[in-house]
Scaffold this active site. Sequence first.
Site, mmCIF file in Angstrom:
data_model
loop_
_atom_site.group_PDB
_atom_site.id
_atom_site.type_symbol
_atom_site.label_atom_id
_atom_site.label_comp_id
_atom_site.label_asym_id
_atom_site.label_seq_id
_atom_site.Cartn_x
_atom_site.Cartn_y
_atom_site.Cartn_z
ATOM 1 N N PHE A 1 -9.857 42.742 83.652
ATOM 2 C CA PHE A 1 -9.923 43.133 82.231
ATOM 3 C C PHE A 1 -8.661 42.700 81.482
ATOM 4 C CE2 PHE A 1 -8.989 47.060 79.520
ATOM 5 C CZ PHE A 1 -9.602 46.545 78.391
ATOM 6 N N THR B 1 -12.758 40.394 93.248
ATOM 7 C CA THR B 1 -13.399 41.609 93.754
ATOM 8 C C THR B 1 -14.509 41.976 92.770
ATOM 9 O OG1 THR B 1 -12.030 43.122 92.449
ATOM 10 C CG2 THR B 1 -11.140 42.412 94.595
ATOM 11 N N THR C 1 1.603 50.934 85.374
ATOM 12 C CA THR C 1 0.888 51.957 84.605
ATOM 13 C C THR C 1 1.772 53.148 84.287
ATOM 14 O OG1 THR C 1 -0.921 53.556 84.795
ATOM 15 C CG2 THR C 1 0.070 52.840 86.847
ATOM 16 N N ASP C 2 1.423 53.856 83.218
ATOM 17 C CA ASP C 2 2.141 55.103 82.903
ATOM 18 C C ASP C 2 1.792 56.219 83.889
ATOM 19 O OD1 ASP C 2 -0.480 55.587 82.073
ATOM 20 O OD2 ASP C 2 0.061 56.285 80.069
ATOM 21 N N GLU C 3 0.721 56.019 84.689
ATOM 22 C CA GLU C 3 0.300 57.090 85.605
ATOM 23 C C GLU C 3 1.336 57.356 86.687
ATOM 24 O OE1 GLU C 3 -3.715 57.113 86.945
ATOM 25 O OE2 GLU C 3 -4.500 56.491 85.004
ATOM 26 N N TYR D 1 -4.305 56.047 93.529
ATOM 27 C CA TYR D 1 -4.043 54.863 92.697
ATOM 28 C C TYR D 1 -2.615 54.880 92.159
ATOM 29 C CZ TYR D 1 -3.725 52.202 88.351
ATOM 30 O OH TYR D 1 -3.283 51.369 87.336
ATOM 31 N N SER E 1 0.036 54.400 94.718
ATOM 32 C CA SER E 1 0.161 53.009 95.196
ATOM 33 C C SER E 1 0.878 52.145 94.158
ATOM 34 C CB SER E 1 -1.212 52.423 95.557
ATOM 35 O OG SER E 1 -2.004 52.232 94.403
ATOM 36 N N LYS E 2 0.621 52.408 92.885
ATOM 37 C CA LYS E 2 1.323 51.638 91.838
ATOM 38 C C LYS E 2 2.804 52.028 91.796
ATOM 39 C CE LYS E 2 -0.117 49.089 89.184
ATOM 40 N NZ LYS E 2 -0.358 47.607 89.204
ATOM 41 N N ASN F 1 -3.478 53.752 78.709
ATOM 42 C CA ASN F 1 -4.881 53.333 78.857
ATOM 43 C C ASN F 1 -5.254 52.206 77.906
ATOM 44 O OD1 ASN F 1 -4.806 56.117 79.969
ATOM 45 N ND2 ASN F 1 -6.988 55.726 80.248
ATOM 46 N N GLY G 1 -7.417 66.350 91.079
ATOM 47 C CA GLY G 1 -6.052 65.963 90.689
ATOM 48 C C GLY G 1 -5.967 65.337 89.306
HETATM 49 P P1 NAD Z 1 -9.159 45.253 86.801
HETATM 50 O O1 NAD Z 1 -9.632 46.153 87.896
HETATM 51 O O2 NAD Z 1 -10.035 45.015 85.631
HETATM 52 O O3 NAD Z 1 -8.800 43.813 87.397
HETATM 53 C C1 NAD Z 1 -8.090 43.665 88.592
HETATM 54 C C2 NAD Z 1 -8.164 42.196 88.987
HETATM 55 O O4 NAD Z 1 -7.403 42.023 90.211
HETATM 56 C C3 NAD Z 1 -9.590 41.716 89.293
HETATM 57 O O5 NAD Z 1 -9.802 40.466 88.708
HETATM 58 C C4 NAD Z 1 -9.632 41.620 90.819
HETATM 59 O O6 NAD Z 1 -10.518 40.639 91.297
HETATM 60 C C5 NAD Z 1 -8.172 41.278 91.131
HETATM 61 N N1 NAD Z 1 -7.798 41.681 92.499
HETATM 62 C C6 NAD Z 1 -8.015 42.880 93.087
HETATM 63 N N2 NAD Z 1 -7.562 42.862 94.355
HETATM 64 C C7 NAD Z 1 -7.045 41.624 94.563
HETATM 65 C C8 NAD Z 1 -6.413 40.998 95.672
HETATM 66 N N3 NAD Z 1 -6.257 41.647 96.833
HETATM 67 N N4 NAD Z 1 -5.981 39.734 95.541
HETATM 68 C C9 NAD Z 1 -6.144 39.059 94.364
HETATM 69 N N5 NAD Z 1 -6.757 39.595 93.292
HETATM 70 C C10 NAD Z 1 -7.203 40.875 93.384
HETATM 71 O O7 NAD Z 1 -7.747 45.835 86.354
HETATM 72 P P2 NAD Z 1 -7.110 45.894 84.900
HETATM 73 O O8 NAD Z 1 -7.603 47.099 84.214
HETATM 74 O O9 NAD Z 1 -7.231 44.575 84.266
HETATM 75 O O10 NAD Z 1 -5.588 46.162 85.292
HETATM 76 C C11 NAD Z 1 -4.707 45.070 85.558
HETATM 77 C C12 NAD Z 1 -3.345 45.615 85.931
HETATM 78 O O11 NAD Z 1 -2.832 46.421 84.874
HETATM 79 C C13 NAD Z 1 -3.358 46.509 87.174
HETATM 80 O O12 NAD Z 1 -2.203 46.236 87.916
HETATM 81 C C14 NAD Z 1 -3.328 47.919 86.608
HETATM 82 O O13 NAD Z 1 -2.678 48.797 87.507
HETATM 83 C C15 NAD Z 1 -2.516 47.729 85.358
HETATM 84 N N6 NAD Z 1 -2.812 48.640 84.243
HETATM 85 C C16 NAD Z 1 -4.097 48.866 83.821
HETATM 86 C C17 NAD Z 1 -4.332 49.695 82.734
HETATM 87 C C18 NAD Z 1 -5.728 49.956 82.211
HETATM 88 O O14 NAD Z 1 -5.894 50.794 81.320
HETATM 89 N N7 NAD Z 1 -6.745 49.259 82.679
HETATM 90 C C19 NAD Z 1 -3.264 50.307 82.087
HETATM 91 C C20 NAD Z 1 -1.960 50.076 82.560
HETATM 92 C C21 NAD Z 1 -1.754 49.227 83.626
HETATM 93 O O1 DAU Z 2 -3.026 55.255 81.945
HETATM 94 C C1 DAU Z 2 -3.247 53.974 82.436
HETATM 95 C C2 DAU Z 2 -4.429 53.975 83.389
HETATM 96 O O2 DAU Z 2 -5.598 54.154 82.578
HETATM 97 C C3 DAU Z 2 -4.534 52.705 84.211
HETATM 98 O O3 DAU Z 2 -3.415 52.601 85.047
HETATM 99 C C4 DAU Z 2 -5.807 52.708 85.053
HETATM 100 O O4 DAU Z 2 -5.940 51.470 85.733
HETATM 101 C C5 DAU Z 2 -6.993 52.898 84.115
HETATM 102 O O5 DAU Z 2 -8.185 52.976 84.866
HETATM 103 C C6 DAU Z 2 -6.828 54.170 83.280
HETATM 104 O O6 DAU Z 2 -6.900 55.344 84.113
HETATM 105 P P1 DAU Z 2 -7.723 56.642 83.666
HETATM 106 O O7 DAU Z 2 -8.071 57.410 84.860
HETATM 107 O O8 DAU Z 2 -7.018 57.356 82.561
HETATM 108 O O9 DAU Z 2 -9.022 55.916 83.013
HETATM 109 P P2 DAU Z 2 -10.585 56.275 83.071
HETATM 110 O O10 DAU Z 2 -11.259 55.384 82.091
HETATM 111 O O11 DAU Z 2 -11.098 56.303 84.464
HETATM 112 O O12 DAU Z 2 -10.623 57.765 82.522
HETATM 113 C C7 DAU Z 2 -10.102 58.095 81.233
HETATM 114 C C8 DAU Z 2 -10.247 59.589 81.053
HETATM 115 O O13 DAU Z 2 -11.637 59.917 80.944
HETATM 116 C C9 DAU Z 2 -9.732 60.419 82.222
HETATM 117 O O14 DAU Z 2 -9.142 61.608 81.728
HETATM 118 C C10 DAU Z 2 -10.970 60.741 83.032
HETATM 119 C C11 DAU Z 2 -12.041 60.825 81.977
HETATM 120 N N1 DAU Z 2 -13.404 60.419 82.364
HETATM 121 C C12 DAU Z 2 -13.557 59.208 82.976
HETATM 122 C C13 DAU Z 2 -14.811 58.772 83.343
HETATM 123 C C14 DAU Z 2 -14.995 57.441 84.048
HETATM 124 C C15 DAU Z 2 -14.493 61.221 82.057
HETATM 125 O O15 DAU Z 2 -14.327 62.314 81.468
HETATM 126 N N2 DAU Z 2 -15.735 60.786 82.396
HETATM 127 C C16 DAU Z 2 -15.951 59.607 83.048
HETATM 128 O O16 DAU Z 2 -17.123 59.275 83.368
#
Ligand code: NAD
Ligand code: DAU
Length: 349
Positions: free
Chosen positions: A11, A35, A130-132, A155, A158-159, A184, A289
């Site tokens: 993404f 993946t 991530t902020d998590e 998650y 691990s980050k 997010n 959690g």
């Molecule tokens: P995503 O799950 O959409 O994409 C992850 C990508 O990594 C995929 O293309 C997948 O194929 C690839 N990948 C997974 N395992 C792999 C491996 N072993 N080797 C090579 N490629 C691999 O994730 P995202 O939401 O785009 O997040 C990207 C980064 O940003 C992550 O590190 C995540 O922790 C961080 N992040 C995400 C958010 C969020 O809101 N989505 C917010 C803050 C930080």
């Molecule tokens: O804060 C950054 C993080 O934001 C990133 O590091 C993660 O990769 C990303 O997935 C995201 O984590 P969250 O757990 O906050 O995102 P998610 O979209 O899974 O959930 C957002 C909020 O909504 C959370 O409080 C859980 C809630 N939720 C989620 C789902 C999937 C629901 O209430 N219902 C749902 O079906």
Amino acid sequence: MKILVTGGAGFIGSALIRFLINETDHDVLNLDKLTYAGNLESLAPIADNPRYSFIQADICDTASINEIVASFGPDRIMHLAAESHVDRSVDAPGEFIQTNIIGTFNLLNAARTLYERDENDNFLFHHVSTDEVYGSLGEEDFFTEETPYSPNSPYSASKASSDHLVRAWGETYGLPIVVTNCSNNYGHYQFPEKLIPLIIMSAFEQKSLPIYGDGSNVRDWLHVDDHARALYLVATSGVPGETYNIGGNNEKTNLDVVSTICDVLTELRPPGQNLSYHNLITHVADRPGHDFRYAIDTRKINRELGWLPQETFESGLRKTVEWYLENGDWCEAVSGGYEQERLGLKSAN
Ligand code: NAD
Ligand code: DAU
């Protein structure tokens, strides 16, 4: 400049690569395992550009990573590849340990070897996190770059671990590193397991809209294109050794987010007589959690790098809903066997 992006089919990685190809003149190599979360369809708009190339590889495969990094010889490694979904980390933490920790370790070693080989003063390893990692906030306060780490999910743990490895490679081996911790993200091309696309797709299909617990948990939402711009700024102007927090200053409860999506959908796709998207909202068992609130203090990146988000939550969410309504083909292509089922309640292995 040559930029190696890991996780570029995901993404945020795909948004970053579309930005790098459309808005800069750098050469970009996308390294991705593909993946369930990685989809080359998300890169279709730039796939034919001669400055873009793709290699399918797993960051846990040491030999491949060493070879790819050594032969491409990047000036920047922007490391986004990760397992990213909290609920999946509850069900199956093992993959998160492998990719997020061991994979980052492999990449750091490959980067160090390259850096020592080329003595490239312009080299930087940018770890995208991530902020998590900071844990959960109460009603007040904000995460700053000085907030102590307190991760609560497999998650985020691990980050956090990978953040520490990156910092250690900077301190111990002198590898030029920078870390960003972001809130997010939302926007187009997000896999429909995450809250916003899951709710849009489920509502449109007249499925129930699951809210974990009472829906009062708060997230700070940032449009993915604003994140991409911030990442590029940090990768090109950030100070090695520093951490930058990135956030949207857009705090919303989950219930507010879901209700707003229902409002936008009602306007764009009226649900039919006697039907209401809001009536599909269903409170379900809470996430184990479940962090209560995330909120970012963005003053450092605002002040030092001049970054500000450009998209408001209202306009960004509306564009996102429109995009999902118009891109059913993408959703179908990427979903695989996933049908918006509940994740994250099973016992861990
Ligand atoms: P995503 O799950 O959409 O994409 C992850 C990508 O990594 C995929 O293309 C997948 O194929 C690839 N990948 C997974 N395992 C792999 C491996 N072993 N080797 C090579 N490629 C691999 O994730 P995202 O939401 O785009 O997040 C990207 C980064 O940003 C992550 O590190 C995540 O922790 C961080 N992040 C995400 C958010 C969020 O809101 N989505 C917010 C803050 C930080
Ligand atoms: O804060 C950054 C993080 O934001 C990133 O590091 C993660 O990769 C990303 O997935 C995201 O984590 P969250 O757990 O906050 O995102 P998610 O979209 O899974 O959930 C957002 C909020 O909504 C959370 O409080 C859980 C809630 N939720 C989620 C789902 C999937 C629901 O209430 N219902 C749902 O079906």
